[in-house]
Design a protein around this motif. Structure first.
Motif, PDB file in Angstrom:
ATOM      1  N   UNK A  68      -3.051  -2.539   4.829  1.00  0.00           N
ATOM      2  CA  UNK A  68      -3.272  -1.817   6.089  1.00  0.00           C
ATOM      3  C   UNK A  68      -2.013  -1.821   6.951  1.00  0.00           C
ATOM      4  N   UNK A  69      -1.343  -2.968   7.037  1.00  0.00           N
ATOM      5  CA  UNK A  69      -0.126  -3.057   7.834  1.00  0.00           C
ATOM      6  C   UNK A  69       1.002  -2.223   7.228  1.00  0.00           C
ATOM      7  N   UNK A  70       1.060  -2.187   5.922  1.00  0.00           N
ATOM      8  CA  UNK A  70       2.083  -1.373   5.258  1.00  0.00           C
ATOM      9  C   UNK A  70       1.936   0.098   5.637  1.00  0.00           C
ATOM     10  N   UNK A  71       0.712   0.565   5.703  1.00  0.00           N
ATOM     11  CA  UNK A  71       0.467   1.957   6.082  1.00  0.00           C
ATOM     12  C   UNK A  71       0.751   2.176   7.569  1.00  0.00           C
ATOM     13  N   UNK A  72       0.322   1.241   8.400  1.00  0.00           N
ATOM     14  CA  UNK A  72       0.476   1.396   9.845  1.00  0.00           C
ATOM     15  C   UNK A  72       1.943   1.412  10.271  1.00  0.00           C
ATOM     16  N   UNK A  73       2.760   0.577   9.628  1.00  0.00           N
ATOM     17  CA  UNK A  73       4.163   0.444  10.036  1.00  0.00           C
ATOM     18  C   UNK A  73       5.125   1.127   9.059  1.00  0.00           C
ATOM     19  N   UNK A  74       4.628   2.084   8.300  1.00  0.00           N
ATOM     20  CA  UNK A  74       5.433   2.722   7.250  1.00  0.00           C
ATOM     21  C   UNK A  74       6.707   3.357   7.783  1.00  0.00           C
ATOM     22  N   UNK A  75       6.687   3.843   8.998  1.00  0.00           N
ATOM     23  CA  UNK A  75       7.872   4.498   9.557  1.00  0.00           C
ATOM     24  C   UNK A  75       8.879   3.494  10.121  1.00  0.00           C
ATOM     25  N   UNK A  76       8.503   2.228  10.200  1.00  0.00           N
ATOM     26  CA  UNK A  76       9.372   1.208  10.794  1.00  0.00           C
ATOM     27  C   UNK A  76       9.956   0.228   9.783  1.00  0.00           C
ATOM     28  N   UNK A  77       9.202  -0.074   8.735  1.00  0.00           N
ATOM     29  CA  UNK A  77       9.625  -1.112   7.804  1.00  0.00           C
ATOM     30  C   UNK A  77       8.874  -0.945   6.478  1.00  0.00           C
ATOM     31  N   UNK A  78       9.535  -1.333   5.396  1.00  0.00           N
ATOM     32  CA  UNK A  78       8.893  -1.332   4.086  1.00  0.00           C
ATOM     33  C   UNK A  78       8.300  -2.717   3.836  1.00  0.00           C
ATOM     34  N   UNK A  79       7.004  -2.770   3.606  1.00  0.00           N
ATOM     35  CA  UNK A  79       6.314  -4.038   3.378  1.00  0.00           C
ATOM     36  C   UNK A  79       5.950  -4.164   1.896  1.00  0.00           C
ATOM     37  N   UNK A  80       6.287  -5.315   1.323  1.00  0.00           N
ATOM     38  CA  UNK A  80       5.927  -5.631  -0.053  1.00  0.00           C
ATOM     39  C   UNK A  80       4.928  -6.791  -0.055  1.00  0.00           C
ATOM     40  N   UNK A  81       4.042  -6.771  -1.030  1.00  0.00           N
ATOM     41  CA  UNK A  81       3.010  -7.813  -1.125  1.00  0.00           C
ATOM     42  C   UNK A  81       3.263  -8.652  -2.369  1.00  0.00           C
ATOM     43  N   UNK A  82       3.536  -9.915  -2.156  1.00  0.00           N
ATOM     44  CA  UNK A  82       3.852 -10.792  -3.275  1.00  0.00           C
ATOM     45  C   UNK A  82       3.254 -12.179  -3.109  1.00  0.00           C
ATOM     46  N   UNK A  83       3.727 -13.086  -3.938  1.00  0.00           N
ATOM     47  CA  UNK A  83       3.316 -14.491  -3.884  1.00  0.00           C
ATOM     48  C   UNK A  83       4.491 -15.376  -4.228  1.00  0.00           C
ATOM     49  N   UNK A  84       4.441 -16.602  -3.748  1.00  0.00           N
ATOM     50  CA  UNK A  84       5.320 -17.674  -4.219  1.00  0.00           C
ATOM     51  C   UNK A  84       4.477 -18.582  -5.096  1.00  0.00           C
ATOM     52  N   UNK A  85       4.982 -18.883  -6.280  1.00  0.00           N
ATOM     53  CA  UNK A  85       4.198 -19.705  -7.202  1.00  0.00           C
ATOM     54  C   UNK A  85       5.101 -20.544  -8.086  1.00  0.00           C
ATOM     55  N   UNK A  86       4.580 -21.664  -8.530  1.00  0.00           N
ATOM     56  CA  UNK A  86       5.245 -22.464  -9.535  1.00  0.00           C
ATOM     57  C   UNK A  86       5.088 -21.789 -10.902  1.00  0.00           C
ATOM     58  N   UNK A  87       5.925 -22.195 -11.842  1.00  0.00           N
ATOM     59  CA  UNK A  87       5.713 -21.798 -13.230  1.00  0.00           C
ATOM     60  C   UNK A  87       5.054 -22.987 -13.934  1.00  0.00           C
ATOM     61  N   UNK A  88       3.746 -22.878 -14.141  1.00  0.00           N
ATOM     62  CA  UNK A  88       2.977 -23.926 -14.808  1.00  0.00           C
ATOM     63  C   UNK A  88       2.221 -23.257 -15.957  1.00  0.00           C
TER      64      UNK A  88
END
Length: 252
Positions: A68-88
């Protein structure tokens, strides 16, 4: 900073602030790309729920809010959705099943544990265990070889207090591998601002010899971390001190 890919949310239980606040502080600082990478949940056979990462049930809300935020602020900033994770390795299959239906843009590796946290040691605690050091480097290289991760967060998280010779050998091995793959080393803003044991001079002297590139990772656990110029400038000076070329943005 043009971009930051290391951003947490309150879902990890040790960060604060609303998702929207992180976006607005990034925009206020002039960022053009903001990647959220909260601590990724693991699915444990015994139903264990971690206190340092979001729960599997929170994944849906995480993606919904950030989409939702990515769509709302599309003209101001590019938002990516990720994670930080260990390699287990023994937990990867269940993590993949958990995330398979979500529009995941990327992951970064933060090797806080070499084994599931219910049975493994936290890498940030001082240790002279040579086995842990070798395993830490082995796991990172194996994980990067899998192609799952964009880059390695706080590469010097392991607080090894043992043999200097082994430290030099193993972290030279890691830095050489990452240079060969053109993966930058993160200069961790959180650690530098709070005076933690990382970023570590000993580690980055090795990186200087190897000739690694670097990237600043805010490791933001509160919104103002994305707009506070002083620690960001401190990270830039840190890179300059070690002659490390800074990477401003990554391809996603």
């Amino acid at each position: 900073m043009f971009a930051n890919y290391h951003t947490h949310t309150s879902r990890c239980h040790h960060a604060i602030g609303e998702d929207r606040e992180y976006v607005e502080h990034a925009i206020a600082h002039g960022m053009k790309e903001l990647g959220f990478s909260d601590h990724c949940p693991w699915v444990f056979d015994d139903g264990y729920i971690s206190r340092i990462r979001m729960t599997p049930k929170e994944v849906e809300g995480y993606f919904r809010s950030l989409t939702d935020l990515r769509q709302e602020y599309a003209s101001d900033i590019k938002i990516y959705i990720g994670f930080e994770a260990e390699y287990i390795p023994q937990l990867i299959e269940k993590q993949d099943r958990l995330l398979e239906d979500y529009p995941l843009d990327y992951m970064i590796m933060g090797q806080h544990f070499n084994d599931p946290e219910t049975m493994g040691a936290y890498m940030g605690v001082p240790t002279s265990d040579e086995r842990l050091l070798v395993q830490y480097v082995d796991h990172i290289i194996e994980g990067m070889e899998s192609g799952r991760y964009l880059y390695l967060a706080h590469p010097d998280l392991l607080c090894f207090t043992g043999s200097d010779e082994l430290y030099e050998k193993e972290f030279t091995r890691l830095c050489t591998y990452l240079k060969g793959k053109d993966i930058p080393l993160e200069i961790n803003l959180l650690g530098l601002r709070d005076g933690r044991h990382y970023p570590c001079d000993k580690f980055f002297r090795i990186a200087q010899k190897v000739g690694n590139k670097a990237i600043i990772g805010c490791d933001a656990h509160f919104p103002q971390a994305l707009s506070d110029e002083a620690p960001i400038e401190k990270c830039r000076r840190f890179a300059e001190n070690y002659g490390l070329e800074l990477v401003e943005t990554l391809s996603l």
